[in-house]
Design an enzyme around this catalytic site. Structure first.
Site, PDB file in Angstrom:
ATOM      1  N   LYS A 126       0.737  -1.206   0.029  1.00 51.08           N
ATOM      2  CA  LYS A 126      -0.008   0.095   0.018  1.00 51.08           C
ATOM      3  C   LYS A 126       0.951   1.354   0.178  1.00 51.08           C
ATOM      4  O   LYS A 126       2.025   1.322   0.539  1.00 51.08           O
ATOM      5  CB  LYS A 126      -0.886   0.066   1.150  1.00 51.08           C
ATOM      6  N   SER A 201      -9.440   1.554   3.481  1.00 56.70           N
ATOM      7  CA  SER A 201      -8.297   2.383   2.444  1.00 56.70           C
ATOM      8  C   SER A 201      -7.633   1.815   1.711  1.00 56.70           C
ATOM      9  O   SER A 201      -7.053   2.190   0.612  1.00 56.70           O
ATOM     10  CB  SER A 201      -7.872   3.436   3.272  1.00 56.70           C
ATOM     11  N   SER A 225      -9.828  -0.888   6.881  1.00 59.43           N
ATOM     12  CA  SER A 225      -9.139  -0.746   5.864  1.00 59.43           C
ATOM     13  C   SER A 225      -8.404  -1.784   5.235  1.00 59.43           C
ATOM     14  O   SER A 225      -8.027  -1.806   4.182  1.00 59.43           O
ATOM     15  CB  SER A 225      -8.038   0.265   6.004  1.00 59.43           C
TER      16      SER A 225
END
Length: 533
Positions: A126, A201, A225
């Site tokens: 990420k 996210s 997330s």
């Protein structure tokens, strides 16, 4: 950094042919003691799509393919499907040195050196993980082009284990949302329905791993997330007990709740990734709690009969009562019925006062809102090369997506965390944890089951409702998400299992048995094997 150079389509086709060779039974035998190997002997045909880490290690060890070949194939898929074809927009940057790193791994393998299960395995992380050789921007134009001086602690552990970071994935800007939208890249699409969001996210990681852009991925979870993208993309994700994995070098949203973890296509791969990343980090005191609570290997708990004789509690309050919740609730009830078929006893569990424990004047996110400014400012202060120094400077720059402006301004307006309200909600977290544990003891259950998110992935541009993220995030207790099925219109639904502190081995045992009994996951039609578009 996105573009592939010097790799002709003929080369791609030849490698693809190798990756589809029949390995009749031997394919998984090389995975050693992992039960997945034994369970699928004599039945498996190998190809790159949906390949697990043990499968990839077998073909690497057997000389069927090289790490160079794997990187080439995954980069080809990114090229074909991220900016072209379905245009998933899941990838922030690709690693221009990935092929050279793969060559180094191949040379080590030929020389007899092997760093373990992740040696030569391509992964995606990420965009809020510090990477000293790749842009780290948290999805924001305010950090565009910035390369941190050091790797995040978890990135270092992954590289030491031999993993190859082939790309960084898009994320909801500063992790402040659950639909994966940011000023640096726009909107990421869900590969199962291109008009839907992929969760967030860590939605870029979720979409990328679902689309087979790498073997496995890394996300971070502050309140759902990791788990929401796993649910929306028919994947497996783990939010560990708070303190299981380091936060060092992950751009923070809330130091109280942040934790890094894997997003994968199988429980086996989650177990292998946990083995590589968990444990004590001297620069993150929270991880000291993990000492003595980590097994020799999480793969020891990959047991096909892992649900037999267990007692699971269906937390009915988190199924929801709105008519819009019914579709997902039906899938989850079906999933726990499938657990019964594997020898589990399932009982319905109620928790008096649960709604009040999960909510506050910020809809359950008050601690997160009050942490963000102070944690981000501290992170930036420790990295003088960053193009912005504070949240205030981010707001002044105007380099952020309008969708996150309200959240960021609310956090900027917080003057201090040294308030009675803040500490009252820190205490409330302990009360929630005690209430969960009491409910588990009173009902004699080993885990609580519920939907990760009560609504299927919503249409892009519309608000995503229904998150159950707070139960695990606010209590600090671990949770694993495993594919639980699909809605009638083909959208994935995740089944979440929550356990006591440091019960990740037990959760893996339950999830693995359920996964292998049901095999709900299938890859999205939007990103087929190359050559079959």
């Amino acid at each position: 950094m996105r573009m592939l150079t010097g790799h002709r389509s003929a080369r791609r086709r030849s490698v693809g042919s190798l990756c589809k060779m029949m390995l009749a039974g031997a394919i998984l035998c090389g995975a050693g003691s992992i039960p997945e190997a034994r369970a699928q002997m004599h039945t498996q045909t190998f190809e790159l799509i949906e390949a697990t880490i043990p499968q990839l290690q077998w073909v690497l060890s057997a000389g069927v393919v090289t790490s160079h070949d794997l990187v080439t194939q995954y980069l080809a898929r990114i090229e074909a499907y991220d900016r072209h074809g379905p245009e998933l927009n899941a990838i922030s940057v690709t690693n221009g040195k990935a092929l050279a790193e793969a060559d180094a791994c191949d040379a080590e393998r030929r020389a007899g050196t092997n760093h373990g299960p992740l040696h030569g395995i391509p992964i995606i992380v990420k965009d809020n993980y510090d990477t000293k050789d790749l842009q780290t921007a948290a999805g924001s134009k305010s950090l565009e082009g910035w390369i941190p001086p050091d790797d995040a602690f978890l990135v270092t552990k992954l590289r030491d284990a031999g993993a190859i970071i082939i790309a960084k994935s898009n994320m909801h800007e500063f992790a402040y949302g659950i639909t994966t939208l940011g000023s640096l890249f726009g909107q990421t699409r869900n590969p199962y329905a291109l008009d839907r969001n992929p969760g967030g996210s860590s939605g870029g990681t979720g979409a990328a791993i679902a689309a087979n852009f790498a073997a496995v991925g890394m996300g971070s979870d502050t309140c759902g997330s990791i788990r929401i993208p796993a649910s929306h993309n028919s994947l497996v994700g783990v939010r560990g007990t708070q303190g299981l994995a380091s936060r060092t070098g992950i751009i923070p949203l809330s130091s109280t709740q942040d934790i890094g973890g894997p997003i994968t296509r199988t429980v086996t791969d989650v177990a292998i990734m946990l083995d590589a990343i968990v444990g004590y980090d001297p620069t993150d005191p929270q991880t000291a709690g993990s000492a003595g609570n980590i097994p020799k290997s999480y793969t020891d708990f990959l047991q096909l009969n892992g649900l037999r004789g267990t007692r699971i509690g269906l937390l009915t309050a988190l199924l929801g009562s709105d008519p819009a919740d019914a579709e997902v609730a039906s899938v989850v009830r079906g999933a726990v019925d499938e657990m019964k078929g594997q020898g589990a006893e399932v009982v319905e569990v109620t928790m008096p006062g649960l709604a009040d424990l999960l909510t506050d004047r910020a809809n359950g996110f008050l601690v997160l809102r009050q942490d963000f400014k102070f944690d981000l400012n501290a992170y930036l202060a420790a990295r003088p090369t960053a193009p912005v120094r504070t949240l205030e400077e981010v707001l002044a720059s105007g380099k952020f997506h309008p969708a996150v402006e309200t959240n960021m301004r609310n956090s900027q307006a917080v003057e201090s965390r040294d308030t009675q309200e803040y500490f009252a909600h820190i205490v409330k977290r302990n009360i929630l944890r005690e209430a969960i544990l009491q409910a588990m003891v009173d009902n004699r259950v080993e885990a609580l089951a519920y939907p990760t998110i009560r609504r299927k992935a919503n249409v892009i541009g519309e608000m995503q409702m229904g998150s159950n993220c707070q139960l695990s995030a606010n209590s600090g207790l671990p949770a694993i998400v495993v594919p639980g099925g699909f809605t009638p219109d083909g959208l994935p639904v995740g089944l979440e299992l929550l356990g006591r502190a440091w019960s990740e081995p037990q959760l893996i045992r339950f999830a693995y048995a359920y996964e292998h009994a049901t095999r709900h996951r299938h890859p999205p039609a939007s990103t087929p094997p190359l050559g079959q578009q």
